[in-house]
Design an enzyme around this catalytic site. Structure first.
Site, PDB file in Angstrom:
ATOM      1  N   LYS A 117       0.870  -1.193   0.000  1.00 37.32           N
ATOM      2  CA  LYS A 117       0.000   0.000   0.000  1.00 37.32           C
ATOM      3  C   LYS A 117       0.894   1.227   0.000  1.00 37.32           C
ATOM      4  O   LYS A 117       2.017   1.185   0.530  1.00 37.32           O
ATOM      5  CB  LYS A 117      -0.877   0.014   1.261  1.00 37.32           C
ATOM      6  CG  LYS A 117      -2.185   0.738   1.067  1.00 37.32           C
ATOM      7  CD  LYS A 117      -3.151  -0.117   0.282  1.00 37.32           C
ATOM      8  CE  LYS A 117      -4.527   0.435   0.173  1.00 37.32           C
ATOM      9  NZ  LYS A 117      -5.447  -0.556  -0.409  1.00 37.32           N
ATOM     10  N   GLY A 132     -19.968   2.048  -2.735  1.00 38.99           N
ATOM     11  CA  GLY A 132     -21.361   2.152  -2.302  1.00 38.99           C
ATOM     12  C   GLY A 132     -22.344   2.344  -3.445  1.00 38.99           C
ATOM     13  O   GLY A 132     -23.425   1.747  -3.460  1.00 38.99           O
ATOM     14  N   GLY A 157     -22.189   5.317   2.698  1.00 35.65           N
ATOM     15  CA  GLY A 157     -21.147   5.738   1.739  1.00 35.65           C
ATOM     16  C   GLY A 157     -21.646   5.547   0.329  1.00 35.65           C
ATOM     17  O   GLY A 157     -22.205   4.496  -0.012  1.00 35.65           O
ATOM     18  N   GLY A 195     -19.718   6.316  -2.711  1.00 38.41           N
ATOM     19  CA  GLY A 195     -18.647   6.538  -3.687  1.00 38.41           C
ATOM     20  C   GLY A 195     -18.609   5.365  -4.645  1.00 38.41           C
ATOM     21  O   GLY A 195     -19.651   4.801  -4.993  1.00 38.41           O
TER      22      GLY A 195
HETATM   23  P1  NAD Z   1     -14.956   6.893  -2.424  1.00 33.91           P
HETATM   24  O1  NAD Z   1     -14.031   7.975  -2.013  1.00 33.91           O
HETATM   25  O2  NAD Z   1     -15.314   6.725  -3.862  1.00 33.91           O
HETATM   26  O3  NAD Z   1     -16.333   7.011  -1.603  1.00 33.91           O
HETATM   27  C1  NAD Z   1     -16.418   7.175  -0.221  1.00 33.91           C
HETATM   28  C2  NAD Z   1     -17.846   7.600   0.121  1.00 33.91           C
HETATM   29  O4  NAD Z   1     -17.981   7.633   1.541  1.00 33.91           O
HETATM   30  C3  NAD Z   1     -18.237   8.968  -0.405  1.00 33.91           C
HETATM   31  O5  NAD Z   1     -19.547   8.913  -0.906  1.00 33.91           O
HETATM   32  C4  NAD Z   1     -18.221   9.843   0.860  1.00 33.91           C
HETATM   33  O6  NAD Z   1     -19.118  10.925   0.790  1.00 33.91           O
HETATM   34  C5  NAD Z   1     -18.688   8.815   1.868  1.00 33.91           C
HETATM   35  N1  NAD Z   1     -18.431   9.218   3.259  1.00 33.91           N
HETATM   36  C6  NAD Z   1     -17.376   9.859   3.786  1.00 33.91           C
HETATM   37  N2  NAD Z   1     -17.584  10.087   5.089  1.00 33.91           N
HETATM   38  C7  NAD Z   1     -18.801   9.563   5.396  1.00 33.91           C
HETATM   39  C8  NAD Z   1     -19.565   9.476   6.564  1.00 33.91           C
HETATM   40  N3  NAD Z   1     -19.152  10.004   7.722  1.00 33.91           N
HETATM   41  N4  NAD Z   1     -20.785   8.854   6.528  1.00 33.91           N
HETATM   42  C9  NAD Z   1     -21.238   8.331   5.374  1.00 33.91           C
HETATM   43  N5  NAD Z   1     -20.540   8.381   4.216  1.00 33.91           N
HETATM   44  C10 NAD Z   1     -19.340   8.993   4.234  1.00 33.91           C
HETATM   45  O7  NAD Z   1     -14.300   5.554  -1.848  1.00 33.91           O
HETATM   46  P2  NAD Z   1     -14.541   4.054  -2.322  1.00 33.91           P
HETATM   47  O8  NAD Z   1     -13.538   3.711  -3.352  1.00 33.91           O
HETATM   48  O9  NAD Z   1     -15.984   3.834  -2.573  1.00 33.91           O
HETATM   49  O10 NAD Z   1     -14.086   3.302  -0.984  1.00 33.91           O
HETATM   50  C11 NAD Z   1     -14.935   3.187   0.151  1.00 33.91           C
HETATM   51  C12 NAD Z   1     -14.357   2.131   1.077  1.00 33.91           C
HETATM   52  O11 NAD Z   1     -14.226   0.912   0.335  1.00 33.91           O
HETATM   53  C13 NAD Z   1     -12.953   2.442   1.615  1.00 33.91           C
HETATM   54  O12 NAD Z   1     -12.808   1.858   2.888  1.00 33.91           O
HETATM   55  C14 NAD Z   1     -12.046   1.709   0.639  1.00 33.91           C
HETATM   56  O13 NAD Z   1     -10.798   1.389   1.234  1.00 33.91           O
HETATM   57  C15 NAD Z   1     -12.886   0.465   0.401  1.00 33.91           C
HETATM   58  N6  NAD Z   1     -12.489  -0.224  -0.821  1.00 33.91           N
HETATM   59  C16 NAD Z   1     -12.739   0.317  -2.044  1.00 33.91           C
HETATM   60  C17 NAD Z   1     -12.327  -0.362  -3.174  1.00 33.91           C
HETATM   61  C18 NAD Z   1     -12.609   0.178  -4.552  1.00 33.91           C
HETATM   62  O14 NAD Z   1     -12.304  -0.540  -5.528  1.00 33.91           O
HETATM   63  N7  NAD Z   1     -13.176   1.348  -4.696  1.00 33.91           N
HETATM   64  C19 NAD Z   1     -11.662  -1.588  -3.064  1.00 33.91           C
HETATM   65  C20 NAD Z   1     -11.433  -2.123  -1.808  1.00 33.91           C
HETATM   66  C21 NAD Z   1     -11.860  -1.423  -0.677  1.00 33.91           C
END
Ligand code: NAD
Length: 416
Positions: free
Chosen positions: A106, A223, A218, A220
């Site tokens: 990472k 979600g 969430g 993003g």
């Molecule tokens: P992202 O940045 O695209 O989205 C994050 C979302 O969380 C946003 O909508 C943001 O507004 C929301 N958020 C932030 N604070 C918040 C709160 N207090 N309450 C509710 N929502 C809140 O990130 P992502 O890529 O969707 O990743 C989200 C999680 O999934 C992280 O833990 C990341 O490590 C994990 N993850 C993502 C991937 C991937 O491929 N995207 C892969 C493995 C793990």
């Protein structure tokens, strides 16, 4: 920072507990508690206003006994070496659980990308790769996008690395744009992998998902695709959603296209017509079949775990549940699909991307989905079997499968 919010302390505690269940060799255990390598870099970057700003970054390689290190790069103002260490360790366990021939890495840079121009971000990305160049490579360490990094950033990094090498090295990085050797199906892979696990969990529990309720914290990448695929593939109703601005509820369920359009127009899920406003803590405690934490770390704790009424928790977010909450949820009969498994679809399709780059032939999206489903199902059943044999909760079972695979590789290589 307290131990409760220090993710590396959490990751070490999870390892310690699993190591004690399987009576792991003491040397192997100590080796796995720490990253094998870390590089801290200092990056001078020319800003648009003519000044030079100094940034700090890291790359952590936790363990590469089973293959080259693999893991994302985060750009975040609150980045810490301990968060990166924990995430690198979780990558080691994830790749082992999915039986992918890779290790765990990472990286991160302490910066606020929201305040930087595209040119500044490009210069920062290239500076990071110039400092890390000898640490990376398709057979050493392969980064990918993560929090606040994008396919465009991967493209700049790939270009810088290839320039340093004097040849194109597409396999050095994944999550690239399709035009530069990216894989079809990478966009929704994390959520899709989680959906495949939920299907298996529902079969195991004898639950009917059609028309059942889900809540997503969430909105993003993880979600929002979970919303889309919950409806499209499982026929579920997503009744609650949230982002950093707030949470909304509608017992009839939110339609994906309308919600996405609203989020794109306004920048948030809040204010969606006809939705009831609820608090973030109410969202977590709703009576739903599936709860998706898909935002932040440490959101399910000893404090709120007793009130969780979901039948299944699908951890798309890394580190969403604390070890104390794990015990409570298990005791209360909540079926947890741990992050190591639930969000591993992303790294699995990243590995498919490396495979396609290596032989220069690209799969159709449908083929990617089929390969992903096969890997996710196999990992789910390895975890399930370990949970039954060892009589432990799912996270512990996932750890046990992963640790045994990494320990076997280290033993064969003569590391202990
Ligand atoms: P992202 O940045 O695209 O989205 C994050 C979302 O969380 C946003 O909508 C943001 O507004 C929301 N958020 C932030 N604070 C918040 C709160 N207090 N309450 C509710 N929502 C809140 O990130 P992502 O890529 O969707 O990743 C989200 C999680 O999934 C992280 O833990 C990341 O490590 C994990 N993850 C993502 C991937 C991937 O491929 N995207 C892969 C493995 C793990």
């Amino acid at each position: 920072m307290t131990d409760q919010t220090n993710l590396f302390a959490t990751a070490q505690q999870q390892l310690d507990e699993a190591a004690s269940v399987i009576a792991l060799d003491a040397a192997a255990h100590q080796l796995l508690r720490w990253p094998l390598r870390e590089l801290h870099v200092t990056l001078p970057v020319k800003m648009d206003n003519g000044t030079t700003q100094i940034f700090h970054g890291f790359r952590v390689q936790h363990n590469d006994a089973r293959g080259p290190n693999k893991g994302g790069i985060r750009f975040h103002p609150d980045e810490t070496i301990d968060t990166i260490r924990a995430l690198a360790a979780w990558m080691t366990w994830k790749t082992a659980l999915l039986d992918i021939p890779l290790g765990g890495g990472k990286g991160g840079i302490i910066c606020n990308p929201k305040t930087m121009s595209s040119g500044e971000l490009e210069r920062l990305s290239r500076a990071y790769i110039r400092q890390l160049g000898s640490f990376l490579g398709p057979d050493k360490d392969i980064p990918a996008p993560d929090v606040y990094t994008s396919p465009q950033i991967m493209a700049w990094m790939l270009d810088e690395y290839s320039t340093m090498q004097g040849k194109n090295k597409f396999g050095v990085i994944t999550g690239k744009p399709l035009a530069l050797g990216g894989s079809a199906g990478r966009g929704d892979a994390t959520a899709r992998g989680g959906i495949f696990c939920i299907r298996e969990a529902a079969d195991t529990l004898g639950l009917n998902l059609a028309g059942a309720r889900a809540a997503i914290q969430g909105y993003g990448n993880a979600g929002s695709f979970a919303h889309k695929l919950c409806v499209e593939l499982l026929g579920m109703k997503v009744v609650a959603l949230s982002d950093s601005k707030g949470s909304i509820y509608n017992p009839e369920g939110f339609l994906y296209p309308a919600l996405l359009a609203h989020k794109q127009q306004t920048g948030s899920v809040t204010g969606f017509p006809g939705a009831e406003v609820i608090s973030d803590s109410e969202l977590l405690k709703l009576e739903v079949t599936v709860l998706f934490p898909a935002a932040l770390e440490s959101v399910i704790t000893a404090k709120n775990a007793p009130d969780i009424r979901a039948k299944i928790i699908a951890e798309l977010a890394n580190g969403a549940t604390t070890p104390e909450a794990d015990t409570i949820l298990h005791h209360n009969g909540v079926y947890l699909i741990p992050d190591l498994l639930c969000n591993a679809g992303g790294v699995t399709v990243s590995w498919f991307e490396m495979v396609q780059n290596a032989y220069g032939y690209y799969w159709q999206e449908e083929e990617v989905h089929q390969h992903l489903e096969k890997k996710m199902k196999a990992a789910f059943h390895s975890m399930q079997q370990a949970a039954q044999t060892r009589k432990v909760h799912n996270r512990m079972a996932a750890y046990i499968v992963a640790i045994e695979r990494v320990a076997e590789a280290m033993k064969l290589r003569g590391w202990y």
